[in-house]
Design an enzyme around this catalytic site. Structure first.
Site, mmCIF file in Angstrom:
data_model
loop_
_atom_site.group_PDB
_atom_site.id
_atom_site.type_symbol
_atom_site.label_atom_id
_atom_site.label_comp_id
_atom_site.label_asym_id
_atom_site.label_seq_id
_atom_site.Cartn_x
_atom_site.Cartn_y
_atom_site.Cartn_z
ATOM 1 C CB SER A 171 8.993 75.497 94.645
ATOM 2 O OG SER A 171 10.204 75.732 95.318
ATOM 3 C CD GLU A 172 10.588 71.537 95.553
ATOM 4 O OE1 GLU A 172 10.474 70.996 94.440
ATOM 5 O OE2 GLU A 172 11.234 72.585 95.726
ATOM 6 C CB THR A 173 7.040 72.366 102.668
ATOM 7 O OG1 THR A 173 6.578 73.638 102.200
ATOM 8 C CG2 THR A 173 7.127 72.395 104.195
ATOM 9 C CE1 TYR A 220 3.655 64.836 101.500
ATOM 10 C CE2 TYR A 220 5.344 65.465 103.077
ATOM 11 C CZ TYR A 220 4.362 64.594 102.658
ATOM 12 O OH TYR A 220 4.080 63.475 103.407
ATOM 13 C CG HIS A 233 14.784 74.633 96.665
ATOM 14 N ND1 HIS A 233 13.552 74.103 96.348
ATOM 15 C CD2 HIS A 233 14.563 75.571 97.622
ATOM 16 C CE1 HIS A 233 12.621 74.712 97.069
ATOM 17 N NE2 HIS A 233 13.201 75.599 97.853
#
Length: 224
Positions: A45-47, A61, A72
């Site tokens: 969902s994010e990096t 992102y 998170h």
């Protein structure tokens, strides 16, 4: 080769569940387009890409877009930087925010304090029963919504799921920013049973501010 540390954020009290987060601690030579492509390839969902470990300057992102603030990722990278450097973090510095984000550890949980207005524009849909949250269909849900219901209103325990097709994610296992917003709207601390079994803690922190926190578990290092 790009090395990615993977942690799970908002794990339960036994270290299970949690929302996977990719963190690149050395993005040297990667353009913003490269970073977005890596986030899409990973599919979390994010990096997060930490441009400078010493100052905790970073970019966040989703698989589809860059975000100024996300719960998170900030909780997870705060925990990971403390693990890597041997010292607790005081602030994180997302590139797209004008001000740093305070972070701290309390009772074994890693927390961040953020301006609610900086969070993505989540919608919140309260349902009558937790069973309705369980039955929600990601295919028909709104593109950026947190569906929630009380499990125990007196104790502040919430059941929630987040659907985020607007950000390239069908369902977010544990969304910190939406939960931070929900706690601010409710005006009280909450414990959220999120996704398949994650646990997100959130509370108001003064006018226009909220805090979100939880447990973090290290999973692995992978190479792309």
């Amino acid at each position: 080769m790009t090395e990615v540390d993977v942690v799970r954020v908002f794990a339960d009290e036994h270290g299970r569940h949690g929302n996977a987060l990719g963190v690149v601690l050395d993005p040297a030579g990667l353009s913003q387009a490269d970073q977005q492509a890596i986030a899409a390839e990973l599919g979390y969902s994010e990096t997060v890409f930490v441009e400078d470990v010493g100052s905790a300057r970073l970019r966040i992102y989703t698989p589809a877009v860059e975000l100024p603030l996300a719960g998170h990722p900030l909780v997870g990278v705060s925990w990971l930087l403390a693990r890597e450097t041997g010292r607790a973090q005081d602030f994180l510095r997302p590139v797209l925010l004008a001000e740093p984000v305070p972070t701290f550890v309390e009772d074994g949980a890693t927390w961040v304090r953020a301006t609610v207005a900086d969070a993505p524009p989540w919608d919140h849909l309260r349902l009558a029963e937790a069973a309705e949250v369980e039955a929600a269909d990601p295919a028909t849900a709104d593109e950026k919504v947190q569906m929630w219901a009380w499990l125990d209103e007196r104790a502040g325990v919430v059941r929630a799921r987040v659907f985020a097709r607007a950000f390239g994610v069908a369902e977010d296992e544990a969304c910190g920013s939406a939960t931070l917003m929900l706690a601010a709207q409710l005006g009280r601390p909450i414990t959220v049973r999120h996704g398949e079994g994650s646990v997100v803690l959130a509370r108001p922190a003064g006018p226009g501010l909220g805090e979100v926190g939880g447990r973090v578990v290290y999973d692995m290092r992978r190479a792309l």
